[in-house]
Design a protein around this motif. Structure first.
Motif: not given
Length: 960
Positions: A952-957
């Motif tokens: 849920t906290d992971g950033e989008l790459t």
């Protein structure tokens, strides 16, 4: 680059450089302390330090190189390391394609010192589907992140049935394997959860043991529904084509009904009724009260009260829904006769007048079967016209006594009735009576006897010089015709209006005519019939002058005096001059009234009257005057003599002066009738029917008076449509004699509604009205338009529905469906459907299986089509095994599903094959699935927990 990022990078770099310095320092010290001489190598302490520094420098360079190549920076393009020693570098690549793991060395600086760390990278999950655009993929990622937070956890061991409600609020279910692949879906959606759960229960309970029913072309299914039996015709895909109209308590009754359907459907005529149709039907035994219009019916008409044999035919009118709207009361011996009657009635509708039963009316109508003389004429061209008077109750109270040659003649007759009937008195005639009446022509009626007398008087006297004159007998009484006055005449008539005798002259007034009639009545009683055995001379007085004539033994005038004589003796002397030429003739003196029988025609022969064209009679008074004559001629002398006797017997009749039209009652065969007679003796009208009593007759005469005065007049064709009713209305189709041809069976709420129905009937083209018959043991297919489209029913002659369409369609579709039913029904095998069963149908270019309930309705269908029917059978075996172990759960929201791959559990309860997981939303759609397998349930659960912690906290790459 942010300060935090720079600090983190310095920390990781320090972590990478620190071990290198430490390793170099340790190496230097160690090298310096090693006793290299003992090892066969002599090194001085200074040399050892140099070697250690070289090693230290090499390790440090390697660490820095690895750190630059493998560290991961979460920063935008163009960021640079904020360090004196940092060089520009591209962002690290993410795991793509089939790669699920990789390694990174991260270098960071912490408080001015650098550290480095070696990282293990792995892919935890991936989406099962692809998105066509980056924005769509991004939306799905956000949706998945939200779902991960609230997702529950369940375990699928072998298979599962997912029950869920879709975005439209419809409840559905799917059967999936442990790996999430769909095996079957619900054949239809359900409005509520209970219905969906009931369907799942049926599938779970019945599917593992359900038989496979393989239909080649079609089948008749016999099934129970709510403890009652019903049959259906289905095609090779188990689609219902026809359904029994009833349900039965016993299976045997349903089977019998299905057999009846199969027997009758193939030959059934398809009836497409746009507006109306005519049905010919065979009746049972009927009481012969109705008259058939066919000639054969008239010849075989039964006596009242008797019953006709079975096999009579009738016809009725039906609408497009097969409802009977009108029925014909008349029966016929043959079907063609009934069809002819129906065709004629429909053809006559175009010219039919519409009347109300409550309105009195004169109806004028053509009568093609009766000529204008009033006699029957089957070959008539229909030039005759008749009329009838109908009262406000719809009864025919008066009729035309004869046929008029034109419609105008019939119209004039009705006007005479309208004028004469209201004030006409009743004239009683007891057996016979004299009528003294005003002669509208003021001249004697054309009388053949008088004409012959006149003609004979103008003949050449040489005709008397025949051989017969020699045998004549002289008549010395003298006679002649009374001078014709003007105005009044008399006749003797019976109650049946048979004229017995007529006066030979007209009189100036009724009184004079009556006085003369009283004398004539006495003469008739006393007069004898003069019979001549041979020819005879007769002397008679004519208006003060005397004449003579020679008659043969038949009464035929052979000769007459050629002039008038002042006295009787002069006439005799003139007669004797001729008698010298007939010396054998006798002279007969007559001094009383006599009846003379007269031969009509040329009379050429032997004098016995055998060659006469007919016979007549006349009454001659004592003065030789002709005072009464026969009203007609007779076939023989004997008939003329009988007519004289009849006159003599009825000569005592009463005398009536007739100055206007009169109603004259008469009784025959215990029934009463009346006639309306003009003074001239012409019958203007006759009663419309017979009456049981004289009292009823008098009432009907009063009815005629009132009706004639108020009636309107109109002209109709061969038939009349009559509207009847008050609160409810009906219509009747009446023939020329006002006998019902067709009577409506439908009651209408108002006169306007009944009239609209009649208008629809009149507008229907005769050519568009089909005529059909349903024989005993046969049936017909009835097409009709319902609220949901066109349907058909198979009906028998009693309107019993034997079968009905399974589905509605447009008209062409319904017609095609009937064709399919008629083609497939004979090929259908019977199948007992008492429980759920599988079948195999061809769909989407392949074969699919379906599971049907005990009513034959599909509840489940295979997810994928197979290339062959055999493969579909194998798919059924697979789904049976899955249903036995499948768990059932309701998708109330997003959940992780933990499942094992193919394999069985070992002795410790762990599976030999690894476990995986997937994230499923409330509609059963897989949002995310694991990219790797785990050896234990616990490992799988740990992986799910890790995902929930970080995803849920992971950033989008975004990687290209």
């Amino acid at each position: 680059m942010s300060a935090g990022q720079r600090s983190e990078r310095g920390t990781w770099a320090g972590l990478g450089l620190g071990p290198g310095l430490l390793y170099g320092g340790l190496a230097t010290g160690t090298l310096g302390q090693i006793q290299w001489g003992e090892r066969g190598l002599e090194l001085s302490p200074g040399a050892a330090v140099v070697i250690g520094l070289v090693l230290f420098a090499g390790v440090g360079a390697a660490v820095l190189s690895l750190t630059r190549r493998n560290r991961q920076f979460e920063e935008s393009d163009g960021d640079r390391l904020e360090s004196e020693t940092e060089a520009e570098t591209d962002p690290p690549a993410v795991l793509t394609g089939d790669a699920i793991e990789g390694t990174q060395v991260a270098l960071r600086r912490d408080d001015g010192d650098w550290q480095w760390r070696v990282l293990r990278r792995e892919a935890l999950a991936e989406s099962p589907t692809r998105a066509s655009t980056q924005s769509t993929a991004t939306d799905r990622i956000e949706r998945t992140r939200d779902a991960i937070d609230t997702a529950g956890l369940r375990e699928v061991t072998d298979a599962a049935v997912r029950v869920y409600r879709d975005e439209d609020g419809i409840w559905r279910w799917t059967l999936v394997r442990a790996d999430g692949s769909r095996v079957a879906t619900a054949a239809e959606g359900y409005d509520d959860r209970e219905s969906a759960e009931a369907a799942v229960s049926l599938v779970k309970d019945c599917g593992p043991e359900a038989d496979v029913v393989d239909i080649e072309a079609a089948a008749i299914t016999i099934a129970t529904h709510h403890d009652r039996w019903q049959w259906q015709l289905v095609d090779d895909e188990r689609r219902p084509l026809a359904t029994g109209a009833d349900e039965y308590e016993r299976r045997a009754d349903a089977v019998a009904a299905a057999d009846t359907f199969v027997d009758r459907i193939s030959d059934a005529r398809v009836l497409d009724i746009d507006a109306f149709g005519v049905e010919l039907y065979e009746t049972g035994a009927v009481v012969s009260g109705s008259e058939s219009k066919s000639e054969s019916d008239e010849e075989s008409e039964a006596e009242p009260g008797e019953e006709e044999e079975d096999g009579t035919w009738a016809w009725r009118l039906v609408d497009e829904n097969s409802d009977i709207i009108a029925d014909a009361p008349t029966t016929f011996e043959t079907r063609p006769a009934a069809e002819d009657a129906a065709t004629a009635a429909l053809a006559a509708l175009e010219d039919a007048a519409v009347t109300d039963a409550g309105d009195p009316a004169f109806e004028r109508y053509p009568d093609p079967n009766i000529d204008s003389t009033g006699g029957a004429d089957a070959g008539s061209d229909g030039d005759g016209w008749r009329w009838r008077l109908v009262d406000d109750a719809g009864r025919t109270v008066a009729r035309a006594p004869r046929t008029a040659s034109t419609a105008d003649g019939a119209e004039r007759a009705t006007e005479l009735i309208r004028e004469a009937a209201p004030d006409a008195p009743v004239l009683e005639i007891d057996e016979a009576a004299y009528e003294v009446y005003a002669d509208p022509d003021a001249a004697p009626e054309d009388d053949s006897v008088a004409d012959r007398t006149k003609v004979d008087a103008d003949d050449d006297s040489s005709s008397g010089e025949s051989d017969a004159a020699e045998e004549a007998t002289a008549v010395t009484d003298g006679s002649g015709t009374e001078p014709v006055d003007e105005g009044w005449r008399w006749r003797l008539v019976t109650t049946e209006r048979d004229v017995v005798a007529e006066g030979a002259a007209s009189y100036g007034d009724a009184g004079t005519a009556t006085t003369a009639l009283e004398r004539i009545r006495e003469d008739a009683r006393e007069a004898d019939v003069l019979a001549f055995e041979t020819a005879a001379f007769r002397v008679y007085e004519n208006d003060g002058d005397w004449r003579w004539r020679l008659l043969d033994e038949g009464g035929t005038v052979l000769a007459d005096s050629d002039g008038e004589h002042d006295s009787r003796n002069e006439a005799i002397e003139a007669m004797l001059t001729l008698k010298e030429r007939a010396p054998d003739a006798d002279v007969v003196e007559i001094d009383a009234p006599e009846f003379e029988l007269v031969a009509e025609g040329d009379g050429e022969g032997d004098g016995d009257g055998e060659d006469a064209e007919g016979w007549s009679w006349r009454l001659i008074d004592a003065a030789g005057r002709r005072v009464a004559t026969a009203p007609t001629t007779y076939a023989s002398r004997a008939d003329a003599r009988a007519a004289v006797d009849r006159f003599r017997e009825q000569s005592n009749g009463s005398i009536h002066t007739v100055e206007s039209a009169t109603f004259q009652p008469s009784a025959t065969d215990d029934a009463w009738r009346w006639r309306l007679i003009r003074p001239s003796g012409e019958t203007l009208a006759v009663s419309g029917s017979e009456y049981a009593t004289r009292d009823e007759l008098d009432d009907r005469i009063d009815d005629v008076r009132e009706t004639a005065a108020a009636a309107r007049a109109y002209t109709t064709g061969a038939v009349t449509i009559q509207l009847v009713g008050s609160e409810t209305w009906r219509w009747r189709l009446l023939d020329r004699e006002r006998e019902p041809i067709l009577e409506s069976t439908t009651a209408y709420p108002s006169r306007a509604a009944a009239r609209d129905a009649v208008d629809d009937l009149e507008q229907a083209s005769t050519s568009d009205v089909p005529i059909f018959a349903i024989d005993a043991g046969a049936a017909a297919v009835w097409l009709e338009q319902a609220a949901d489209g066109w349907r058909w029913d198979l009906i028998d002659r009693d309107r019993t529905v034997l079968a009905t369409a399974a589905d509605a369609a447009d008209k062409s579709g319904a017609t095609a469906a009937v064709d399919d039913v008629q083609r497939l029904a004979p090929l259908a095998e019977r199948i007992d459907v008492t429980e759920a069963s599988f079948d195999i149908v061809e769909r989407d270019g392949g074969w699919r299986w379906r599971l049907l309930d005990d009513d034959g309705h599909p509840v489940a269908i295979g997810e994928e089509a197979t290339a062959t029917k055999a493969a579909a059978h194998e798919a059924i075996d697979d789904v049976r095994s899955l249903l036995e172990v499948a768990s059932v759960f309701e998708l109330e929201g997003t959940a992780f599903e933990r499942y094992r791959t193919d394999g069985d559990a070992d002795a410790d309860g762990d599976d030999e094959n690894p476990w995986q997981w997937r994230l499923v939303d409330g509609n059963g759609e897989t949002l995310l699935e694991s990219t790797q397998a785990y050896e234990t349930r616990e490992a799988t659960q740990d992986a799910i927990a890790a995902l929930q912690s970080h995803a849920t906290d992971g950033e989008l790459t975004v990687a290209e």
